[in-house]
Design a protein around this motif. Structure first.
Motif, mmCIF file in Angstrom:
data_model
loop_
_atom_site.group_PDB
_atom_site.id
_atom_site.type_symbol
_atom_site.label_atom_id
_atom_site.label_comp_id
_atom_site.label_asym_id
_atom_site.label_seq_id
_atom_site.Cartn_x
_atom_site.Cartn_y
_atom_site.Cartn_z
ATOM 1 N N GLU A 83 0.832 -1.203 0.000
ATOM 2 C CA GLU A 83 0.000 0.000 0.000
ATOM 3 C C GLU A 83 0.866 1.251 0.000
ATOM 4 O O GLU A 83 0.563 2.228 -0.685
ATOM 5 C CB GLU A 83 -0.947 -0.014 1.197
ATOM 6 C CG GLU A 83 -2.041 -1.055 1.063
ATOM 7 C CD GLU A 83 -2.800 -1.307 2.348
ATOM 8 O OE1 GLU A 83 -2.322 -0.909 3.435
ATOM 9 O OE2 GLU A 83 -3.891 -1.903 2.272
ATOM 10 N N ALA A 84 1.966 1.240 0.767
ATOM 11 C CA ALA A 84 2.884 2.386 0.798
ATOM 12 C C ALA A 84 3.554 2.577 -0.562
ATOM 13 O O ALA A 84 3.735 3.712 -1.019
ATOM 14 C CB ALA A 84 3.926 2.199 1.899
ATOM 15 N N LEU A 85 3.910 1.482 -1.220
ATOM 16 C CA LEU A 85 4.488 1.559 -2.567
ATOM 17 C C LEU A 85 3.483 2.173 -3.536
ATOM 18 O O LEU A 85 3.814 3.070 -4.310
ATOM 19 C CB LEU A 85 4.899 0.169 -3.062
ATOM 20 C CG LEU A 85 6.182 -0.413 -2.491
ATOM 21 C CD1 LEU A 85 6.231 -1.919 -2.731
ATOM 22 C CD2 LEU A 85 7.392 0.260 -3.097
ATOM 23 N N ALA A 86 2.252 1.694 -3.496
ATOM 24 C CA ALA A 86 1.215 2.168 -4.408
ATOM 25 C C ALA A 86 0.884 3.641 -4.168
ATOM 26 O O ALA A 86 0.586 4.369 -5.103
ATOM 27 C CB ALA A 86 -0.040 1.311 -4.276
ATOM 28 N N ALA A 87 0.971 4.079 -2.923
ATOM 29 C CA ALA A 87 0.661 5.469 -2.575
ATOM 30 C C ALA A 87 1.854 6.396 -2.815
ATOM 31 O O ALA A 87 1.734 7.611 -2.677
ATOM 32 C CB ALA A 87 0.229 5.554 -1.116
ATOM 33 N N GLY A 88 3.007 5.821 -3.166
ATOM 34 C CA GLY A 88 4.196 6.633 -3.394
ATOM 35 C C GLY A 88 4.922 7.027 -2.124
ATOM 36 O O GLY A 88 5.806 7.871 -2.136
ATOM 37 N N LYS A 89 4.551 6.407 -1.007
ATOM 38 C CA LYS A 89 5.189 6.727 0.270
ATOM 39 C C LYS A 89 6.439 5.891 0.516
ATOM 40 O O LYS A 89 7.213 6.194 1.411
ATOM 41 C CB LYS A 89 4.194 6.510 1.417
ATOM 42 C CG LYS A 89 3.028 7.461 1.360
ATOM 43 C CD LYS A 89 2.046 7.186 2.458
ATOM 44 C CE LYS A 89 0.857 8.131 2.345
ATOM 45 N NZ LYS A 89 -0.150 7.856 3.353
ATOM 46 N N LEU A 90 6.617 4.850 -0.270
ATOM 47 C CA LEU A 90 7.781 3.968 -0.164
ATOM 48 C C LEU A 90 8.296 3.739 -1.577
ATOM 49 O O LEU A 90 7.527 3.397 -2.474
ATOM 50 C CB LEU A 90 7.375 2.636 0.495
ATOM 51 C CG LEU A 90 8.437 1.557 0.624
ATOM 52 C CD1 LEU A 90 9.579 2.026 1.533
ATOM 53 C CD2 LEU A 90 7.814 0.283 1.200
ATOM 54 N N LYS A 91 9.562 3.941 -1.769
ATOM 55 C CA LYS A 91 10.167 3.741 -3.081
ATOM 56 C C LYS A 91 10.565 2.270 -3.229
ATOM 57 O O LYS A 91 11.046 1.652 -2.284
ATOM 58 C CB LYS A 91 11.380 4.643 -3.251
ATOM 59 C CG LYS A 91 11.027 6.113 -3.229
ATOM 60 C CD LYS A 91 12.175 6.944 -3.742
ATOM 61 C CE LYS A 91 11.912 8.412 -3.687
ATOM 62 N NZ LYS A 91 10.741 8.897 -4.293
ATOM 63 N N ALA A 92 10.342 1.722 -4.418
ATOM 64 C CA ALA A 92 10.604 0.299 -4.661
ATOM 65 C C ALA A 92 12.057 -0.060 -4.401
ATOM 66 O O ALA A 92 12.348 -1.095 -3.794
ATOM 67 C CB ALA A 92 10.203 -0.066 -6.085
ATOM 68 N N GLN A 93 12.991 0.764 -4.852
ATOM 69 C CA GLN A 93 14.406 0.465 -4.658
ATOM 70 C C GLN A 93 14.751 0.427 -3.169
ATOM 71 O O GLN A 93 15.461 -0.461 -2.706
ATOM 72 C CB GLN A 93 15.273 1.493 -5.378
ATOM 73 C CG GLN A 93 16.745 1.156 -5.310
ATOM 74 C CD GLN A 93 17.603 2.132 -6.108
ATOM 75 O OE1 GLN A 93 17.113 3.126 -6.632
ATOM 76 N NE2 GLN A 93 18.876 1.845 -6.201
ATOM 77 N N SER A 94 14.231 1.356 -2.420
ATOM 78 C CA SER A 94 14.462 1.393 -0.979
ATOM 79 C C SER A 94 13.856 0.163 -0.304
ATOM 80 O O SER A 94 14.475 -0.457 0.559
ATOM 81 C CB SER A 94 13.854 2.669 -0.395
ATOM 82 O OG SER A 94 13.912 2.657 0.999
ATOM 83 N N ALA A 95 12.628 -0.192 -0.705
ATOM 84 C CA ALA A 95 11.967 -1.370 -0.133
ATOM 85 C C ALA A 95 12.768 -2.634 -0.431
ATOM 86 O O ALA A 95 12.927 -3.496 0.431
ATOM 87 C CB ALA A 95 10.551 -1.500 -0.689
ATOM 88 N N PHE A 96 13.283 -2.734 -1.648
ATOM 89 C CA PHE A 96 14.081 -3.907 -2.038
ATOM 90 C C PHE A 96 15.357 -3.971 -1.209
ATOM 91 O O PHE A 96 15.718 -5.034 -0.686
ATOM 92 C CB PHE A 96 14.404 -3.843 -3.533
ATOM 93 C CG PHE A 96 15.224 -5.000 -4.014
ATOM 94 C CD1 PHE A 96 14.644 -6.240 -4.205
ATOM 95 C CD2 PHE A 96 16.575 -4.846 -4.278
ATOM 96 C CE1 PHE A 96 15.393 -7.321 -4.642
ATOM 97 C CE2 PHE A 96 17.337 -5.912 -4.716
ATOM 98 C CZ PHE A 96 16.742 -7.154 -4.900
ATOM 99 N N MET A 97 16.056 -2.849 -1.087
ATOM 100 C CA MET A 97 17.323 -2.810 -0.350
ATOM 101 C C MET A 97 17.130 -3.111 1.133
ATOM 102 O O MET A 97 18.013 -3.672 1.770
ATOM 103 C CB MET A 97 18.005 -1.453 -0.523
ATOM 104 C CG MET A 97 18.377 -1.147 -1.966
ATOM 105 S SD MET A 97 19.489 -2.345 -2.694
ATOM 106 C CE MET A 97 21.021 -1.795 -2.026
ATOM 107 N N ARG A 98 15.978 -2.753 1.671
ATOM 108 C CA ARG A 98 15.696 -2.986 3.095
ATOM 109 C C ARG A 98 15.037 -4.337 3.342
ATOM 110 O O ARG A 98 14.673 -4.652 4.467
ATOM 111 C CB ARG A 98 14.836 -1.856 3.645
ATOM 112 C CG ARG A 98 15.619 -0.553 3.624
ATOM 113 C CD ARG A 98 14.935 0.684 4.106
ATOM 114 N NE ARG A 98 13.648 0.581 4.728
ATOM 115 C CZ ARG A 98 12.777 1.566 4.784
ATOM 116 N NH1 ARG A 98 13.056 2.723 4.221
ATOM 117 N NH2 ARG A 98 11.630 1.419 5.373
ATOM 118 N N GLY A 99 14.846 -5.131 2.295
ATOM 119 C CA GLY A 99 14.275 -6.462 2.453
ATOM 120 C C GLY A 99 12.766 -6.485 2.588
ATOM 121 O O GLY A 99 12.185 -7.519 2.903
ATOM 122 N N LYS A 100 12.110 -5.365 2.322
ATOM 123 C CA LYS A 100 10.651 -5.311 2.418
ATOM 124 C C LYS A 100 9.982 -5.805 1.146
ATOM 125 O O LYS A 100 8.800 -6.082 1.133
ATOM 126 C CB LYS A 100 10.194 -3.876 2.696
ATOM 127 C CG LYS A 100 10.611 -3.364 4.046
ATOM 128 C CD LYS A 100 10.078 -1.976 4.273
ATOM 129 C CE LYS A 100 10.311 -1.576 5.716
ATOM 130 N NZ LYS A 100 9.350 -0.574 6.142
#
Length: 110
Positions: A83-100
């Motif tokens: 949901e955070a990715l879809a809302a633009g509140k979380l960037k995909a690259q950051s989520a990937f690097m943090r294991g999310k």
């Protein structure tokens, strides 16, 4: 004189089902053929206990459920992070690097 609120009202975040419904409308609509040509693959999203499939290879549709066969890409993410990715509140690259956000398969489709 009317007082304006200090902060604008926030829009309610879209539900996961609504996000995938919007994706389905996009790929099955007039621009769907161009989207399918760009992706040319089957992407499976595993979000908590739900599975959604974006078939841009053969059927040009997005639906809830498993793909019958081997997908080109599998994305694994928690619902709150999706949901955070879809809302633009979380960037995909950051989520990937943090294991999310976990990705298996053709990274070019991600």
């Amino acid at each position: 004189r009317e007082r304006l609120p200090l902060r604008p009202k926030r829009e309610e975040p879209m539900s996961i089902a609504a996000i995938f419904d919007a994706m389905n409308r996009a790929v099955s609509g007039p621009e769907g053929e161009a989207l399918a040509r760009k992706a040319k693959g089957v992407i499976v999203f595993k979000i908590d206990n739900s599975i959604y499939t974006a078939d841009l290879k053969t059927e040009r549709r997005v639906y809830q459920g498993e793909f019958k066969g081997k997908p080109d890409l599998v994305i694994i993410v928690k619902a709150s992070d999706f949901e955070a990715l879809a809302a633009g509140k979380l960037k995909a690259q950051s989520a990937f690097m943090r294991g999310k956000l976990k990705i298996k398969g053709n990274m070019g489709l991600a």
